[in-house]
Structures are given as C-alpha cells and as structure tokens.
Design a protein around this motif. Structure first.
Motif, PDB file in Angstrom:
ATOM      1  N   ALA A  50       0.763  -1.233   0.033  1.00  0.00           N
ATOM      2  CA  ALA A  50      -0.028   0.024  -0.157  1.00  0.00           C
ATOM      3  C   ALA A  50       0.884   1.295  -0.028  1.00  0.00           C
ATOM      4  CB  ALA A  50      -0.895  -0.064   1.268  1.00  0.00           C
ATOM      5  N   LEU A  51       0.253   2.261  -0.513  1.00  0.00           N
ATOM      6  CA  LEU A  51       1.080   3.621  -0.750  1.00  0.00           C
ATOM      7  C   LEU A  51       0.008   4.602  -0.276  1.00  0.00           C
ATOM      8  CD1 LEU A  51       3.450   5.223  -1.762  1.00  0.00           C
ATOM      9  CD2 LEU A  51       2.727   5.103  -3.922  1.00  0.00           C
ATOM     10  N   THR A  52       0.468   5.255   0.483  1.00  0.00           N
ATOM     11  CA  THR A  52      -0.680   6.626   0.773  1.00  0.00           C
ATOM     12  C   THR A  52      -0.270   7.952   0.149  1.00  0.00           C
ATOM     13  OG1 THR A  52       0.802   7.633   2.693  1.00  0.00           O
ATOM     14  CG2 THR A  52      -0.734   5.916   3.394  1.00  0.00           C
ATOM     15  N   SER A  53      -1.161   8.806   0.166  1.00  0.00           N
ATOM     16  CA  SER A  53      -0.836  10.129  -0.641  1.00  0.00           C
ATOM     17  C   SER A  53       0.114  10.980   0.026  1.00  0.00           C
ATOM     18  CB  SER A  53      -2.149  10.787  -0.740  1.00  0.00           C
ATOM     19  OG  SER A  53      -2.512  11.383   0.993  1.00  0.00           O
ATOM     20  N   THR A  57       4.478   3.772   2.960  1.00  0.00           N
ATOM     21  CA  THR A  57       4.326   2.519   2.378  1.00  0.00           C
ATOM     22  C   THR A  57       4.181   1.313   3.380  1.00  0.00           C
ATOM     23  OG1 THR A  57       6.823   1.924   2.069  1.00  0.00           O
ATOM     24  CG2 THR A  57       5.672   2.976   0.156  1.00  0.00           C
ATOM     25  N   ASN A  58       3.484   0.275   3.039  1.00  0.00           N
ATOM     26  CA  ASN A  58       3.040  -0.886   3.923  1.00  0.00           C
ATOM     27  C   ASN A  58       3.210  -2.119   2.995  1.00  0.00           C
ATOM     28  OD1 ASN A  58       2.606  -2.127   6.297  1.00  0.00           O
ATOM     29  ND2 ASN A  58       0.498  -2.438   5.551  1.00  0.00           N
ATOM     30  N   VAL A  63       6.015 -10.433   1.390  1.00  0.00           N
ATOM     31  CA  VAL A  63       6.849  -9.816   0.302  1.00  0.00           C
ATOM     32  C   VAL A  63       7.867  -8.850   0.505  1.00  0.00           C
ATOM     33  CG1 VAL A  63       4.647 -10.133  -1.138  1.00  0.00           C
ATOM     34  CG2 VAL A  63       5.004  -8.073  -0.247  1.00  0.00           C
ATOM     35  N   ASN A  64       7.764  -8.408   1.643  1.00  0.00           N
ATOM     36  CA  ASN A  64       8.638  -7.194   2.225  1.00  0.00           C
ATOM     37  C   ASN A  64      10.171  -7.633   2.137  1.00  0.00           C
ATOM     38  OD1 ASN A  64       9.199  -4.963   3.513  1.00  0.00           O
ATOM     39  ND2 ASN A  64       9.225  -6.019   5.535  1.00  0.00           N
ATOM     40  N   GLY A  65      10.925  -6.761   1.509  1.00  0.00           N
ATOM     41  CA  GLY A  65      12.074  -6.878   1.044  1.00  0.00           C
ATOM     42  C   GLY A  65      12.254  -7.429  -0.366  1.00  0.00           C
ATOM     43  N   ARG A  66      11.128  -7.766  -0.879  1.00  0.00           N
ATOM     44  CA  ARG A  66      11.255  -8.297  -2.407  1.00  0.00           C
ATOM     45  C   ARG A  66      10.467  -7.553  -3.456  1.00  0.00           C
ATOM     46  NH1 ARG A  66       8.986 -12.987  -3.719  1.00  0.00           N
ATOM     47  NH2 ARG A  66       7.341 -13.012  -1.986  1.00  0.00           N
ATOM     48  N   PHE A  67       9.411  -6.958  -2.983  1.00  0.00           N
ATOM     49  CA  PHE A  67       8.500  -5.955  -3.845  1.00  0.00           C
ATOM     50  C   PHE A  67       8.559  -4.741  -3.415  1.00  0.00           C
ATOM     51  CE2 PHE A  67       5.052  -9.576  -4.675  1.00  0.00           C
ATOM     52  CZ  PHE A  67       5.904 -10.340  -5.197  1.00  0.00           C
ATOM     53  N   THR A  68       8.442  -3.636  -4.397  1.00  0.00           N
ATOM     54  CA  THR A  68       8.440  -2.318  -3.998  1.00  0.00           C
ATOM     55  C   THR A  68       7.156  -1.618  -4.734  1.00  0.00           C
ATOM     56  OG1 THR A  68      10.843  -2.425  -3.953  1.00  0.00           O
ATOM     57  CG2 THR A  68       9.816  -0.259  -4.186  1.00  0.00           C
ATOM     58  N   TYR A  79       3.147   1.589  -9.631  1.00  0.00           N
ATOM     59  CA  TYR A  79       3.919   0.387  -9.942  1.00  0.00           C
ATOM     60  C   TYR A  79       4.228  -0.521  -8.942  1.00  0.00           C
ATOM     61  CZ  TYR A  79       5.245   3.580 -13.822  1.00  0.00           C
ATOM     62  OH  TYR A  79       5.230   4.564 -14.889  1.00  0.00           O
ATOM     63  N   LEU A  80       4.329  -1.838  -9.467  1.00  0.00           N
ATOM     64  CA  LEU A  80       4.594  -3.027  -8.289  1.00  0.00           C
ATOM     65  C   LEU A  80       5.926  -3.681  -8.754  1.00  0.00           C
ATOM     66  CD1 LEU A  80       4.274  -4.127  -5.399  1.00  0.00           C
ATOM     67  CD2 LEU A  80       3.011  -5.628  -6.626  1.00  0.00           C
ATOM     68  N   GLN A  81       6.929  -3.310  -8.282  1.00  0.00           N
ATOM     69  CA  GLN A  81       8.429  -3.986  -8.709  1.00  0.00           C
ATOM     70  C   GLN A  81       8.504  -5.490  -7.746  1.00  0.00           C
ATOM     71  OE1 GLN A  81      10.496  -3.273 -11.269  1.00  0.00           O
ATOM     72  NE2 GLN A  81      11.472  -5.433 -11.082  1.00  0.00           N
ATOM     73  N   MET A  82       8.258  -6.486  -8.614  1.00  0.00           N
ATOM     74  CA  MET A  82       8.686  -7.649  -7.916  1.00  0.00           C
ATOM     75  C   MET A  82       9.770  -8.442  -8.183  1.00  0.00           C
ATOM     76  SD  MET A  82       4.555  -8.941  -8.248  1.00  0.00           S
ATOM     77  CE  MET A  82       4.760  -9.282 -10.148  1.00  0.00           C
TER      78      MET A  82
END
Length: 119
Positions: A50-53, A57-58, A63-68, A79-82
C-alpha cells in the motif's frame, strides 16, 4: 469515478522479476491511498503493498524486501516491482484506490492481471 487499468503480468521463473503497472484516470479527488492486492486460487484476496498520498508504504510480510510499490504522478501510474519471485507469488494481482471523503468512502478496483511463477 476512478478507472484503474493494470498491465505487466505474465509468467516468470522463480527468482525472476516482473513489474506491474496501474494506470489511473478519472476523478482522483479524495483518493488517500492506493495499493496492490492479490488473490491466489482458492484463497482470499490479500493486501500486498500500500502507498498513501503522503508517501508512506506498507508491505505484507511475505513480500517485504522483495516487492516495491511506487508511483509516477506525472504519468498517473502506480507500479509494483516484484523481485526474487517465488511460486507462491502466483496470483491475480489487483490495483486498488481508496477514496476517503465524509460523503464518499469507497474502494475502486482494476480488472486484475495474472502473475504465474514457475519453479
């Protein structure tokens, strides 16, 4: 209304990478958070990132540490970089936008994009 259109799904080998995109259009007034969810076969939809205005981020622990998660406001795209993909990342990924106004509190969803990770 807000329209969300995902792209970038597909197949990858374990350890590989994919980048999902979510194009945003329409009336975004009051949208205070956006995110990526996924739903694997036989499982409930779950929050991935999740990304707030405000830029916070949360991430799900899995996926923590692997996805951005990120956004390009100029392109109205999220975007979601996986990276370091695992077979358990296989799912349909959905883009979400949440409008939080006193008179209009609702979620918007994209149509989903499928990600398949093979071992």
């Amino acid at each position: 209304q807000v329209q969300l259109v995902e792209s970038g799904g597909g197949s990858a080998q374990a350890g590989g990478s994919l980048r999902l995109s979510c194009a945003v259009s329409g009336n975004i007034f009051g949208i205070n958070a956006m995110g990526w969810y996924r739903q694997a076969p036989g499982k409930q939809r779950e929050l991935v990132a999740a990304l707030t205005s405000g830029g916070s981020t949360n991430y799900a622990d899995s996926v923590n540490g692997r996805f951005t998660i990120s956004r390009d406001s100029a392109k109205s795209t999220m975007y979601l970089q996986m990276n370091s993909l695992k077979p358990e990342d296989t799912a349909v990924y959905y883009c979400n936008a949440h409008r939080a106004l006193p008179y209009d509190n609702r979620d918007y969803w994209g149509q989903g994009t499928r990600v398949t990770v093979s071992s």
